[in-house]
Write a protein that holds these residues in place. Sequence first.
Motif, PDB file in Angstrom:
ATOM      1  N   GLY A   1     -44.281  27.434 100.079  1.00  0.00           N
ATOM      2  CA  GLY A   1     -45.043  27.202 101.417  1.00  0.00           C
ATOM      3  C   GLY A   1     -46.109  27.608 101.585  1.00  0.00           C
ATOM      4  O   GLY A   1     -46.763  27.666 103.006  1.00  0.00           O
ATOM      5  N   GLU A   2     -47.149  28.059 100.896  1.00  0.00           N
ATOM      6  CA  GLU A   2     -48.489  28.480 100.980  1.00  0.00           C
ATOM      7  C   GLU A   2     -49.592  27.991 100.246  1.00  0.00           C
ATOM      8  O   GLU A   2     -50.543  27.762 100.861  1.00  0.00           O
ATOM      9  CB  GLU A   2     -48.407  30.194 100.728  1.00  0.00           C
ATOM     10  N   ALA A   3     -49.493  28.140  98.989  1.00  0.00           N
ATOM     11  CA  ALA A   3     -50.542  28.016  98.082  1.00  0.00           C
ATOM     12  C   ALA A   3     -50.552  26.253  97.609  1.00  0.00           C
ATOM     13  O   ALA A   3     -49.777  25.698  97.351  1.00  0.00           O
ATOM     14  CB  ALA A   3     -50.451  28.403  96.909  1.00  0.00           C
ATOM     15  N   VAL A   4     -51.859  25.782  97.834  1.00  0.00           N
ATOM     16  CA  VAL A   4     -52.196  24.528  98.116  1.00  0.00           C
ATOM     17  C   VAL A   4     -52.461  24.067  96.476  1.00  0.00           C
ATOM     18  O   VAL A   4     -53.458  24.653  95.876  1.00  0.00           O
ATOM     19  CB  VAL A   4     -53.322  23.928  98.839  1.00  0.00           C
ATOM     20  N   VAL A   5     -51.423  23.488  96.002  1.00  0.00           N
ATOM     21  CA  VAL A   5     -51.624  23.076  94.386  1.00  0.00           C
ATOM     22  C   VAL A   5     -51.880  21.620  94.368  1.00  0.00           C
ATOM     23  O   VAL A   5     -52.282  21.127  93.040  1.00  0.00           O
ATOM     24  CB  VAL A   5     -50.537  23.446  93.685  1.00  0.00           C
ATOM     25  N   ASP A   6     -51.896  20.685  94.961  1.00  0.00           N
ATOM     26  CA  ASP A   6     -52.028  19.325  94.982  1.00  0.00           C
ATOM     27  C   ASP A   6     -52.225  18.458  96.235  1.00  0.00           C
ATOM     28  O   ASP A   6     -51.541  19.018  97.224  1.00  0.00           O
ATOM     29  CB  ASP A   6     -50.750  18.930  94.275  1.00  0.00           C
ATOM     30  N   GLY A   7     -52.981  17.581  96.252  1.00  0.00           N
ATOM     31  CA  GLY A   7     -52.899  16.688  97.394  1.00  0.00           C
ATOM     32  C   GLY A   7     -53.894  15.785  97.467  1.00  0.00           C
ATOM     33  O   GLY A   7     -54.779  15.486  96.592  1.00  0.00           O
ATOM     34  N   VAL A   8     -54.253  14.828  98.493  1.00  0.00           N
ATOM     35  CA  VAL A   8     -55.062  13.970  98.561  1.00  0.00           C
ATOM     36  C   VAL A   8     -55.621  13.744 100.104  1.00  0.00           C
ATOM     37  O   VAL A   8     -54.924  14.106 101.123  1.00  0.00           O
ATOM     38  CB  VAL A   8     -54.364  12.384  98.175  1.00  0.00           C
ATOM     39  N   ASN A   9     -57.025  13.213 100.394  1.00  0.00           N
ATOM     40  CA  ASN A   9     -57.357  13.330 101.584  1.00  0.00           C
ATOM     41  C   ASN A   9     -57.677  11.907 101.819  1.00  0.00           C
ATOM     42  O   ASN A   9     -57.135  10.833 101.269  1.00  0.00           O
ATOM     43  CB  ASN A   9     -58.602  14.015 101.681  1.00  0.00           C
ATOM     44  N   GLU A  10     -57.981  11.718 103.133  1.00  0.00           N
ATOM     45  CA  GLU A  10     -58.123  10.342 103.806  1.00  0.00           C
ATOM     46  C   GLU A  10     -59.083   9.400 103.134  1.00  0.00           C
ATOM     47  O   GLU A  10     -59.181   8.255 103.358  1.00  0.00           O
ATOM     48  CB  GLU A  10     -58.277  10.414 105.083  1.00  0.00           C
ATOM     49  N   ALA A  11     -60.191   9.872 102.367  1.00  0.00           N
ATOM     50  CA  ALA A  11     -60.948   9.318 101.719  1.00  0.00           C
ATOM     51  C   ALA A  11     -60.543   8.749 100.232  1.00  0.00           C
ATOM     52  O   ALA A  11     -61.193   8.074  99.404  1.00  0.00           O
ATOM     53  CB  ALA A  11     -62.299  10.048 101.911  1.00  0.00           C
ATOM     54  N   GLY A  12     -59.150   9.364 100.086  1.00  0.00           N
ATOM     55  CA  GLY A  12     -58.849   8.888  98.623  1.00  0.00           C
ATOM     56  C   GLY A  12     -59.064  10.045  97.774  1.00  0.00           C
ATOM     57  O   GLY A  12     -58.705   9.638  96.397  1.00  0.00           O
ATOM     58  N   LEU A  13     -59.962  10.984  97.913  1.00  0.00           N
ATOM     59  CA  LEU A  13     -60.052  12.087  96.775  1.00  0.00           C
ATOM     60  C   LEU A  13     -58.758  12.831  96.580  1.00  0.00           C
ATOM     61  O   LEU A  13     -58.103  13.338  97.553  1.00  0.00           O
ATOM     62  CB  LEU A  13     -61.189  12.983  97.352  1.00  0.00           C
ATOM     63  N   GLN A  14     -58.391  12.993  95.240  1.00  0.00           N
ATOM     64  CA  GLN A  14     -57.219  13.539  94.923  1.00  0.00           C
ATOM     65  C   GLN A  14     -57.515  14.882  94.162  1.00  0.00           C
ATOM     66  O   GLN A  14     -58.577  14.892  93.238  1.00  0.00           O
ATOM     67  CB  GLN A  14     -56.305  12.652  94.150  1.00  0.00           C
ATOM     68  N   VAL A  15     -57.002  16.051  94.382  1.00  0.00           N
ATOM     69  CA  VAL A  15     -57.381  17.403  93.862  1.00  0.00           C
ATOM     70  C   VAL A  15     -55.816  17.848  93.368  1.00  0.00           C
ATOM     71  O   VAL A  15     -54.856  17.873  94.115  1.00  0.00           O
ATOM     72  CB  VAL A  15     -57.976  18.187  94.389  1.00  0.00           C
ATOM     73  N   SER A  16     -56.051  18.292  91.865  1.00  0.00           N
ATOM     74  CA  SER A  16     -54.875  18.959  91.352  1.00  0.00           C
ATOM     75  C   SER A  16     -55.129  20.291  90.801  1.00  0.00           C
ATOM     76  O   SER A  16     -56.251  20.472  90.122  1.00  0.00           O
ATOM     77  CB  SER A  16     -54.190  18.189  90.628  1.00  0.00           C
ATOM     78  N   GLY A  17     -54.367  21.382  91.081  1.00  0.00           N
ATOM     79  CA  GLY A  17     -54.519  22.595  90.211  1.00  0.00           C
ATOM     80  C   GLY A  17     -53.449  22.793  89.182  1.00  0.00           C
ATOM     81  O   GLY A  17     -52.357  22.631  89.478  1.00  0.00           O
ATOM     82  N   LEU A  18     -53.731  23.062  87.981  1.00  0.00           N
ATOM     83  CA  LEU A  18     -52.788  23.135  86.836  1.00  0.00           C
ATOM     84  C   LEU A  18     -52.989  24.809  86.222  1.00  0.00           C
ATOM     85  O   LEU A  18     -54.394  25.188  86.383  1.00  0.00           O
ATOM     86  CB  LEU A  18     -52.915  22.207  85.816  1.00  0.00           C
ATOM     87  N   TYR A  19     -51.977  25.277  85.707  1.00  0.00           N
ATOM     88  CA  TYR A  19     -52.169  26.679  85.215  1.00  0.00           C
ATOM     89  C   TYR A  19     -53.284  26.765  83.788  1.00  0.00           C
ATOM     90  O   TYR A  19     -52.769  25.606  82.895  1.00  0.00           O
ATOM     91  CB  TYR A  19     -50.545  27.123  84.834  1.00  0.00           C
ATOM     92  N   LEU A  20     -53.776  27.391  83.610  1.00  0.00           N
ATOM     93  CA  LEU A  20     -54.363  27.911  82.401  1.00  0.00           C
ATOM     94  C   LEU A  20     -54.557  29.283  82.191  1.00  0.00           C
ATOM     95  O   LEU A  20     -55.322  30.000  83.107  1.00  0.00           O
ATOM     96  CB  LEU A  20     -55.813  27.060  82.592  1.00  0.00           C
ATOM     97  N   SER A  21     -53.885  29.737  81.362  1.00  0.00           N
ATOM     98  CA  SER A  21     -53.843  31.342  80.967  1.00  0.00           C
ATOM     99  C   SER A  21     -55.296  31.725  80.611  1.00  0.00           C
ATOM    100  O   SER A  21     -55.493  32.746  80.859  1.00  0.00           O
ATOM    101  CB  SER A  21     -53.054  31.560  79.886  1.00  0.00           C
ATOM    102  N   GLU A  22     -56.281  31.034  79.876  1.00  0.00           N
ATOM    103  CA  GLU A  22     -57.478  31.244  79.659  1.00  0.00           C
ATOM    104  C   GLU A  22     -58.452  31.399  80.760  1.00  0.00           C
ATOM    105  O   GLU A  22     -59.643  31.852  80.533  1.00  0.00           O
ATOM    106  CB  GLU A  22     -58.071  30.437  78.514  1.00  0.00           C
ATOM    107  N   SER A  23     -58.101  30.875  81.788  1.00  0.00           N
ATOM    108  CA  SER A  23     -59.069  31.391  83.134  1.00  0.00           C
ATOM    109  C   SER A  23     -59.600  32.547  83.342  1.00  0.00           C
ATOM    110  O   SER A  23     -58.996  33.300  83.108  1.00  0.00           O
ATOM    111  CB  SER A  23     -58.434  30.545  84.315  1.00  0.00           C
ATOM    112  N   ASP A  24     -60.694  32.548  83.420  1.00  0.00           N
ATOM    113  CA  ASP A  24     -61.459  34.003  83.797  1.00  0.00           C
ATOM    114  C   ASP A  24     -62.620  33.720  85.013  1.00  0.00           C
ATOM    115  O   ASP A  24     -63.767  33.107  84.446  1.00  0.00           O
ATOM    116  CB  ASP A  24     -61.990  34.645  82.493  1.00  0.00           C
ATOM    117  N   TYR A  25     -62.497  34.282  86.266  1.00  0.00           N
ATOM    118  CA  TYR A  25     -63.311  33.855  87.121  1.00  0.00           C
ATOM    119  C   TYR A  25     -64.206  35.007  87.182  1.00  0.00           C
ATOM    120  O   TYR A  25     -65.442  34.932  87.897  1.00  0.00           O
ATOM    121  CB  TYR A  25     -62.464  33.977  88.525  1.00  0.00           C
TER     122      TYR A  25
END
Length: 322
Positions: free
Chosen positions: A71-95
């Motif tokens: 109910g909080e974290a945005v993990v997937d979606g599409v906007n009215e321009a048709g841009l689609q974005v997804s977030g997937l898990y990656l254990s190797e990520s290092d910010y």
Amino acid sequence: MCTRFLWSSQGSPGRGHVLVGRSMDWYQDTGTVLAVRPRGVTRESTPNLPDDPRPFSWTSAYGSVVALMYGEAVVDGVNEAGLQVSGLYLSESDYGRRNPDRPGLELFSAIQCLLDRFDTVEAAVGWLVDSDVQLIGMDVGEKPGTGHIAIADPGGDSAIVEFIDGRTSVHHGSEYTVMANSPVYEEQLELQRQYPAHGGDQPLPGGVDSPDRFARAAYYSAMLPNTSDPREATAYAFSVIRNASAPFGTADEHRPNISTTRWRTVTDCTERRYFFESTTSPNVVWIELSQLDLAEGGPERRLDLVNEPDRVGNVSGEFVAV
């Protein structure tokens, strides 16, 4: 955990209907609800980090439909321009270590930020590469939510964006259609070349490990027949992402990066149509962005599929203001 693929229904990038299929695999039920978010909303980029020294903020130029994990974290979606974005898990990520001289964007908000601000993959990637904004990791549930990001648009363009050793790594181009989890993307591409439809001769794997799901999504999406019919195209996309899912009972304590598929989405970027399918419900629901009021000044509206799981069909008019 999680798989994503991009497919253009008439064979070449951007021709016919451009669809994205993704699965959400997680170790527990995600309590996911859907939200309609209008234009003109100013957002703070670190909602879970009130003491962050330099939060990034922006105002939404595009309205969107998003999936909110817990109910909080945005993990997937599409906007009215048709841009689609997804977030997937990656254990190797290092910010990287938080640099207080850079604006901070919590992973919690990164997908919403891209949906709010951009209409093409090229524009979104350009900002991710050229801006000084630093992504900040977050916990999702009781686990680190480290992830990588996939972006698609109606022209068939695609990008896979990873954050490794504090640096942004981008694979940008319509050829980068499939994404799973570990290993990092460059190694996933090497694995893909072992299998049919991509030059290899190894038998297609049937397991639920990330490389296996990646291989199946790549193979089956490459084998889809052409169609100009949006209903057929959606069915084809669902057939692939369902095949790349992880059934109940396949996760175990010895493989912490394998989880059960909790839900799937298919986005028709061309028609601005967003499908959602829970693995605990027999029904598919969808939203027609063309039927939504996304005007500036309107309220955010939500659809609670957790407590009301029996909804079915076009639910564009069933969202409730919050």
